[in-house]
Design an enzyme around this catalytic site. Structure first.
Site, mmCIF file in Angstrom:
data_model
loop_
_atom_site.group_PDB
_atom_site.id
_atom_site.type_symbol
_atom_site.label_atom_id
_atom_site.label_comp_id
_atom_site.label_asym_id
_atom_site.label_seq_id
_atom_site.Cartn_x
_atom_site.Cartn_y
_atom_site.Cartn_z
ATOM 1 N N ARG A 1 0.848 -1.186 0.000
ATOM 2 C CA ARG A 1 0.000 0.000 0.000
ATOM 3 C C ARG A 1 0.890 1.245 0.000
ATOM 4 O O ARG A 1 2.021 1.202 0.481
ATOM 5 C CB ARG A 1 -0.911 0.013 1.232
ATOM 6 N N HIS B 1 -3.372 2.432 -5.562
ATOM 7 C CA HIS B 1 -3.948 1.099 -5.389
ATOM 8 C C HIS B 1 -4.059 0.368 -6.727
ATOM 9 O O HIS B 1 -4.134 -0.864 -6.745
ATOM 10 C CB HIS B 1 -5.308 1.190 -4.709
ATOM 11 N N ARG C 1 -1.147 -1.776 -6.971
ATOM 12 C CA ARG C 1 -1.289 -2.917 -6.059
ATOM 13 C C ARG C 1 -2.182 -3.985 -6.704
ATOM 14 O O ARG C 1 -1.851 -5.172 -6.690
ATOM 15 C CB ARG C 1 -1.881 -2.430 -4.737
ATOM 16 N N HIS D 1 -3.452 -9.712 3.146
ATOM 17 C CA HIS D 1 -4.872 -9.968 3.366
ATOM 18 C C HIS D 1 -5.036 -10.986 4.490
ATOM 19 O O HIS D 1 -4.358 -12.011 4.504
ATOM 20 C CB HIS D 1 -5.526 -10.524 2.090
ATOM 21 N N TYR E 1 -8.820 -11.665 -7.694
ATOM 22 C CA TYR E 1 -7.832 -11.636 -8.776
ATOM 23 C C TYR E 1 -7.900 -12.918 -9.609
ATOM 24 O O TYR E 1 -7.598 -12.903 -10.797
ATOM 25 C CB TYR E 1 -6.425 -11.425 -8.197
#
Length: 294
Positions: free
Chosen positions: A146, A240, A243, A266, A275
């Protein structure tokens, strides 16, 4: 109204071990809520009931707040009133029955590999700023961290020889590898630019702004927008986006979902599975375009 806020913030830090961003988010949400209560003539948080909370949710929905924003505020209020209840400050938790609105999970916006390469090629100069920007962009895409984690990195968090960074989030810590391109950009920045940017020799932060002060999220956002515009990328790119692109490109190329989960930080693999969905959609698109009987 804010009598118990300081204690709640301390509880998040000491007991819940929440990240700095989470704490700032909770505090921001609660201050908005306190403002609403004062407008409705409620001066004591101990007098808040379920009807007041439902009215606040309705107020937010009528104000066209996104479902995700409403959901986050509900999480904040539930945590806050549970804290007050456990501390014996209130005898009943008015937020216990609050339910978050259903949020439709949208596919994340990502860049193609070609767009990423074009973006990362933009800071190609030899000035201190461009060497720093090159290192920051390369590291962001190489690790998927991040932007708050990027600007919080210290010199102790990076290992150029082994090619990894260490990221701390609250009490948790994760180690993320990076490849040759990021290593080269970092090496170039450290050897040729950082000394000219930092204000003192004792500076711990890996990256600073041009005045030698800690880099802000807004400052990096402007840097990213500048290079995206220079690259001719029309997508409304944010930190983001890189990311998301990092994760999607890894999964697309066969990376294990749990490994990607660990690198992203996560807590639940279900968050990372989006994803995989993106990859499945791409496979279907390729099939539809390429198969003669599709």
């Amino acid at each position: 109204m804010e009598t118990y806020l300081e204690g709640f913030i301390q509880y998040l830090k000491d007991i819940k071990k929440s990240s700095k961003n989470t704490i700032l988010s909770y505090e921001r949400d609660l201050r908005k809520f306190f403002g609403y209560l004062q407008e409705t003539q409620i001066q004591d948080v101990k007098k808040v009931n379920q009807t007041n909370l439902n009215s606040y949710m309705l107020y937010m929905e009528k104000g066209s707040f996104a479902a995700s924003t409403v959901s986050r505020n509900i999480a904040t209020l539930k945590s806050y009133f549970m804290y007050l209840f456990k501390q014996g400050i209130i005898s009943q938790d008015p937020a216990e029955q609050l339910k978050a609105p259903r949020i439709e999970k949208k596919m994340p916006e990502i860049l193609s590999i070609e767009e990423v390469n074009l973006l990362l090629a933009q800071p190609g100069g030899t000035s201190n700023k461009e060497l720093r920007d090159k290192a920051m962009l390369e590291l962001l895409y190489a690790t998927g961290i991040r932007v708050s984690e990027l600007i919080s990195l210290t010199m102790d968090d990076i290992n150029l020889v082994s090619g990894y960074i260490r990221v701390r989030e609250g009490s948790r810590e994760r180690v993320i590898p990076f490849g040759h391109a990021a290593r080269q950009a970092l090496k170039n920045y450290l050897e040729n630019a950082r000394e000219g940017m930092i204000a003192t020799e004792n500076e711990k932060n890996l990256f600073t702004n041009c005045n030698g002060q800690p880099m802000s999220r807004q400052g990096f956002w402007k840097v990213l927008k500048q290079y995206a515009k220079r690259a001719g990328i029309e997508t409304d790119i944010t930190p983001h986006t890189l990311r998301h692109s990092f994760a999607a490109h890894l999964v697309e190329n066969g990376a294990d979902l749990h490994a990607v989960q660990e690198m992203l930080g996560h807590s639940d693999v279900s968050t990372t599975q989006i994803y995989a969905r993106f990859n499945n959609n791409r496979i279907k698109e390729v099939y539809a375009k390429a198969h003669p009987r599709a």
